[in-house]
Design a protein around this motif. Structure first.
Motif, PDB file in Angstrom:
ATOM      1  N   PRO A  73       0.842  -1.211   0.000  1.00 29.44           N
ATOM      2  CA  PRO A  73       0.000   0.000   0.000  1.00 29.44           C
ATOM      3  C   PRO A  73       0.870   1.252   0.000  1.00 29.44           C
ATOM      4  CG  PRO A  73      -0.861  -1.604   1.540  1.00 29.44           C
ATOM      5  CD  PRO A  73       0.460  -2.152   1.067  1.00 29.44           C
ATOM      6  N   GLY A  74       0.453   2.211  -0.822  1.00 27.91           N
ATOM      7  CA  GLY A  74       1.226   3.429  -0.972  1.00 27.91           C
ATOM      8  C   GLY A  74       2.270   3.353  -2.056  1.00 27.91           C
ATOM      9  N   SER A  94     -12.517   6.638  -8.192  1.00 24.22           N
ATOM     10  CA  SER A  94     -11.676   5.977  -7.190  1.00 24.22           C
ATOM     11  C   SER A  94     -10.187   6.096  -7.490  1.00 24.22           C
ATOM     12  CB  SER A  94     -12.055   4.502  -7.095  1.00 24.22           C
ATOM     13  OG  SER A  94     -11.854   3.854  -8.334  1.00 24.22           O
ATOM     14  N   ARG A 137      -4.451   9.651  -8.770  1.00 25.37           N
ATOM     15  CA  ARG A 137      -3.462   8.613  -8.444  1.00 25.37           C
ATOM     16  C   ARG A 137      -2.980   7.853  -9.677  1.00 25.37           C
ATOM     17  NH1 ARG A 137      -4.896   4.380  -5.508  1.00 25.37           N
ATOM     18  NH2 ARG A 137      -7.091   4.388  -6.135  1.00 25.37           N
ATOM     19  N   SER A 146       0.279   5.668  -5.254  1.00 26.58           N
ATOM     20  CA  SER A 146      -0.478   5.676  -3.987  1.00 26.58           C
ATOM     21  C   SER A 146      -1.486   4.534  -3.948  1.00 26.58           C
ATOM     22  CB  SER A 146      -1.187   7.023  -3.805  1.00 26.58           C
ATOM     23  OG  SER A 146      -0.264   8.089  -3.821  1.00 26.58           O
ATOM     24  N   LYS A 203      -3.798   1.374  -3.176  1.00 30.14           N
ATOM     25  CA  LYS A 203      -4.595   0.967  -2.024  1.00 30.14           C
ATOM     26  C   LYS A 203      -4.997  -0.499  -2.205  1.00 30.14           C
ATOM     27  CE  LYS A 203      -6.696   5.598  -1.875  1.00 30.14           C
ATOM     28  NZ  LYS A 203      -7.979   6.340  -1.898  1.00 30.14           N
ATOM     29  N   PRO A 204      -5.301  -1.187  -1.133  1.00 29.22           N
ATOM     30  CA  PRO A 204      -5.735  -2.589  -1.256  1.00 29.22           C
ATOM     31  C   PRO A 204      -6.936  -2.750  -2.192  1.00 29.22           C
ATOM     32  CG  PRO A 204      -5.182  -2.107   1.014  1.00 29.22           C
ATOM     33  CD  PRO A 204      -5.112  -0.791   0.279  1.00 29.22           C
ATOM     34  N   GLU A 205      -7.809  -1.767  -2.241  1.00 32.65           N
ATOM     35  CA  GLU A 205      -8.986  -1.869  -3.108  1.00 32.65           C
ATOM     36  C   GLU A 205      -8.648  -1.725  -4.586  1.00 32.65           C
ATOM     37  OE1 GLU A 205      -8.608   0.126  -0.435  1.00 32.65           O
ATOM     38  OE2 GLU A 205      -9.552   2.094  -0.754  1.00 32.65           O
ATOM     39  N   ASP A 206      -7.411  -1.404  -4.909  1.00 32.83           N
ATOM     40  CA  ASP A 206      -6.974  -1.390  -6.305  1.00 32.83           C
ATOM     41  C   ASP A 206      -6.629  -2.795  -6.810  1.00 32.83           C
ATOM     42  OD1 ASP A 206      -5.168   1.614  -5.556  1.00 32.83           O
ATOM     43  OD2 ASP A 206      -7.109   1.451  -6.568  1.00 32.83           O
TER      44      ASP A 206
END
Length: 129
Positions: free
Chosen positions: A14-15, A63, A67, A85, A87-90
Motif C-alpha cells: 500500500p502506498g 476511485s 493517483r 499511492s 490501495k488494497p482496493e486497487d
C-alpha cells in the motif's frame, strides 16, 4: 499477429507504485480509443481509465483520480497506466483494451456495450502488506 500484450503488475505494498504496459502489434494505436479495466475478485470488470486522441479527452474512475495516469507512446505503439499511492482496493486483474469505433472515453469506460476490438491478456495487481 494482431494482439495486445500486457506487462507490469505484481505484488506491491500500500502506498506503492506500479506501471502497466500494453503493447499493440499487428495494428496501429493511432485513432484508437484506449483503456484500462479492472476486475476485482468476484466482481464485474469496470473501466478505470480511458483516453481518446481523436476527442482529446481522458476518463478516470472517481476511485483513481489523482493517483492513476494513462499515457501513450506512439513511437512504441504502446500505452501505459501509471498507478501511484496504491490501495488494497486497487487489487484485481487489469486488462487493456482498444476500440476504433467507440470514440467516446465515457462510452468505452462506462458504456454498457462498448465496441472493443482487442483485449489484452490481463495482468494481476495485488496491493497488500
Amino acid at each position: 499477429q494482431v494482439q495486445l500484450v500486457e506487462s507490469g503488475g505484481g505484488l506491491v505494498q500500500p502506498g506503492g507504485s506500479v506501471r502497466l504496459s500494453c503493447a499493440a502489434s499487428g495494428f496501429s494505436l493511432d485513432s484508437q480509443t484506449i483503456g484500462w479495466f479492472r476486475q476485482a475478485p468476484g466482481k464485474e470488470r469496470v473501466g478505470v481509465s480511458c483516453f481518446s486522441s481523436t476527442a482529446a479527452t481522458t476518463y478516470y474512475a472517481d476511485s483513481v483520480k489523482g493517483r492513476f495516469t494513462i499515457s501513450r507512446d506512439n513511437a512504441k505503439n504502446t500505452f501505459y497506466l501509471q498507478m501511484n499511492s496504491l490501495k488494497p482496493e486497487d487489487t484485481g486483474v487489469y486488462f487493456c483494451a482498444t476500440s476504433y469505433t467507440t470514440k467516446s472515453v465515457w462510452g468505452l469506460c462506462r458504456g454498457s456495450s462498448p465496441a472493443i476490438d482487442y483485449w489484452g491478456q490481463g495482468t494481476q495487481v495485488t496491493v497488500s502488506s
